[in-house]
Design a protein around this motif. Structure first.
Motif, PDB file in Angstrom:
ATOM      1  N   ALA A  18      27.564  12.074  55.102  1.00  0.00           N
ATOM      2  CA  ALA A  18      28.897  13.006  55.212  1.00  0.00           C
ATOM      3  C   ALA A  18      28.812  14.132  54.447  1.00  0.00           C
TER       4      ALA A  18
ATOM      5  N   ILE B 258      32.621  17.422  59.463  1.00  0.00           N
ATOM      6  CA  ILE B 258      33.660  16.731  60.193  1.00  0.00           C
ATOM      7  C   ILE B 258      33.926  17.506  61.410  1.00  0.00           C
TER       8      ILE B 258
ATOM      9  N   GLY C  90      32.239  11.588  60.294  1.00  0.00           N
ATOM     10  CA  GLY C  90      33.232  11.480  58.991  1.00  0.00           C
ATOM     11  C   GLY C  90      33.145  10.234  58.436  1.00  0.00           C
TER      12      GLY C  90
ATOM     13  N   MET D  74      40.501   9.462  59.635  1.00  0.00           N
ATOM     14  CA  MET D  74      39.108   9.735  60.262  1.00  0.00           C
ATOM     15  C   MET D  74      39.077   9.794  61.703  1.00  0.00           C
TER      16      MET D  74
ATOM     17  N   THR E  78      40.315  12.715  63.744  1.00  0.00           N
ATOM     18  CA  THR E  78      39.348  13.908  63.776  1.00  0.00           C
ATOM     19  C   THR E  78      38.505  13.753  65.085  1.00  0.00           C
TER      20      THR E  78
END
Length: 528
Positions: free
Chosen positions: A323, A349, A354, A432, A435
């Motif tokens: 990440a 991201i 993520g 998350m 996203t």
């Protein structure tokens, strides 16, 4: 448990069965939300009373009332038969009641000694703090917990499991008559749980009354003398430990069978989504040592891969390196062919990967923000319209995701701190997912989440996998590894040591590969 005894009955009862603390007709209301509804509850001297219930059932709220953190809306407490009103946690400690909170309550800038004695420092005659005596007690408590942590070690330098040990040590250092343990093992290794249970048995022998909350149902049943089940703010069932088993607990908690098993899920995996090639990650706490050593692993679109291993196996360090939270010393990390190593966290991201971190309080949430603001935080860029964040789109996206991950909340404007630990975790996962990742990384995604919610979380992940999401998650729960993954990858000492198909693998094979013996062999829940 809710029936009240008269004074004569209390005097004639054997000492180990005496009721030392009683909650009578307790209600607690937050705005329009009624967290507790007329609860009657008893704590017995020299016994372990285990509380079971889903997230939001009211367990932690009652414990906060018993320990002086919160005051009841109505009802009262009785200590040794005397009605009391606890004004603060300090008042509770003075009366012999101490609590280990579900969420860690430590100051990262303090050392271990000062964290243990914060707010109740030991003083010399002249008023100066007796650091030498505090350090001595800290070493004694750490030795009791079999942890080699120096009193002057900064809390911020400790891993999550060690911080939880410090939280436990702080409660033990008070010499409490009543000790409340709210999820004390959620970040502990199997060996640390064994030590804690040994300490619990010692405390029982000293007539300490213990209240124990855990979503690890099997271990809680093993340590229990009495069981109490909460559902929707109400105490719905009580029993002696000898009369209960796992199906009884689950059915009383959720009103239905709540077992989950996704081994029969289809395995129609797509193209390669994530490729990890000979990755090495340095250990931030030990110079020259590798936390992840030459790991190679692939995850395809639509596949759910579980990383299983002991504490220190390198699972967290690997996920954080993927990440962007930790540096990669060697090797390559490819997302659909794109090398991620040069990218920052935000760029990763945006690229489609993520992380749901292990410590939601420290790394996953902003405590002063609302539920909705926390959930939209990582995807605000996608909501910008004409240089401004579109509140309409933000509201729609947050509302949709709140429903998908089943967050129990009064609304998106509610403070994140008003939610239970499990519902906070759902917010982090929803954040998350908003996203729209191609690869989702999760470190202990069900830490602090009840058995019913675990099934919901994994059902959500498998639904997203059917839509093409690649999932890589780490867990320390063997049952999760075998029932909620397409493939189990075992790590030990920074390396991948074995891979298993959960459909054809036994619990013993996975534990043996990780170097972890069966809990039963270690008498993790031995009763006296």
């Amino acid at each position: 448990m809710s029936a009240r005894r008269d004074g004569a009955a209390r005097e004639n009862a054997p000492l180990p069965d005496d009721v030392v603390l009683r909650a009578v007709d307790i209600t607690k209301t937050y705005g329009v939300t009624q967290a507790l509804k007329g609860v009657n509850f008893e704590v017995r001297r020299g016994k372990v009373t285990v509380l079971f219930g889903e997230n939001g059932a009211g367990k932690s709220t009652l414990m906060k009332i018993l320990s002086g953190v919160e005051k009841p809306t109505s009802g009262h407490l009785e200590l040794d038969g005397e009605v009391i009103a606890l004004e603060s946690t300090t008042h509770a400690v003075d009366r012999g009641i101490s609590i280990i909170h579900q969420e860690l309550n430590l100051c990262p800038n303090l050392n271990v000694r000062d964290s243990i004695f914060l707010g109740r420092e030991l003083r010399r005659r002249g008023g100066a703090i007796d650091y030498a005596r505090e350090g001595e007690i800290t070493r004694e408590v750490m030795a009791r917990l079999e942890e080699e942590i120096a009193p002057t070690t900064l809390v911020s330098d400790l891993r999550l499991g060690q911080q939880q040990v410090v939280e436990i040590a702080r409660a033990l250092a008070t010499d409490a008559r009543i000790l409340i343990m709210d999820e004390p093992t959620s970040a502990l290794s199997a060996a640390e749980v064994i030590v804690l249970f040994k300490v619990i048995r010692e405390l029982k022998a000293q007539n300490v009354a213990i209240v124990y909350i855990s979503h690890h149902l099997e271990e809680a049943i093993e340590i229990a003398d009495h069981a109490v089940v909460f559902r929707d703010g109400t105490l719905v069932a009580t029993a002696d430990a000898a009369d209960i088993d796992l199906p009884w607990v689950v059915s009383k908690m959720v009103g239905r069978a709540a077992e989950y098993d996704f081994t029969g899920e289809p395995r129609e995996h797509g193209d390669l989504a994530l490729s990890i090639e000979n990755v090495r990650v340095p250990d931030q706490d030990a110079g020259g040592r590798l936390a992840v050593n030459d790991v190679s692993l692939q995850v395809r679109a639509g596949e759910i891969v579980c990383l299983y291993g002991l504490m220190g196996a390198g699972r967290t360090e690997l996920l954080e390196a993927l990440a962007g939270r930790q540096p990669v010393a060697a090797g390559r990390v490819l997302l659909g062919g794109q090398d991620l190593r040069p990218l920052s966290i935000s760029q990763r991201i945006a690229a489609g990967i993520g992380l749901v971190p292990e410590d939601r309080q420290r790394d996953g949430l902003v405590q002063l923000m609302s539920v909705g603001s926390n959930m939209s935080l990582a995807s605000l860029r996608s909501m910008v319209r004409s240089w401004f964040v579109s509140r309409k789109k933000e509201s729609a996206d947050v509302g949709s995701m709140t429903g998908e991950v089943r967050v129990k909340t009064a609304g998106p404007e509610a403070l994140i701190t008003s939610l239970s630990g499990g519902n906070q975790q759902k917010v982090v996962i929803g954040k998350m997912l908003l996203t729209r990742p191609k690869v989702l990384l999760l470190d202990e995604p069900t830490r602090g989440i009840d058995v019913g919610a675990k099934g919901e979380i994994f059902a959500l992940l498998f639904r997203e996998a059917r839509r093409g999401l690649a999932v890589l998650y780490a867990t320390s729960e063997i049952s999760e590894a075998l029932t909620a993954s397409h493939r189990v990858v075992v790590m030990s000492k920074g390396r991948v040591v074995r891979e298993f198909d959960p459909r054809t693998t036994s619990r013993e094979e996975v534990l043996a590969a990780s170097g972890e013996p069966e809990p039963e062999a270690l008498h993790i829940g031995a009763k006296e």
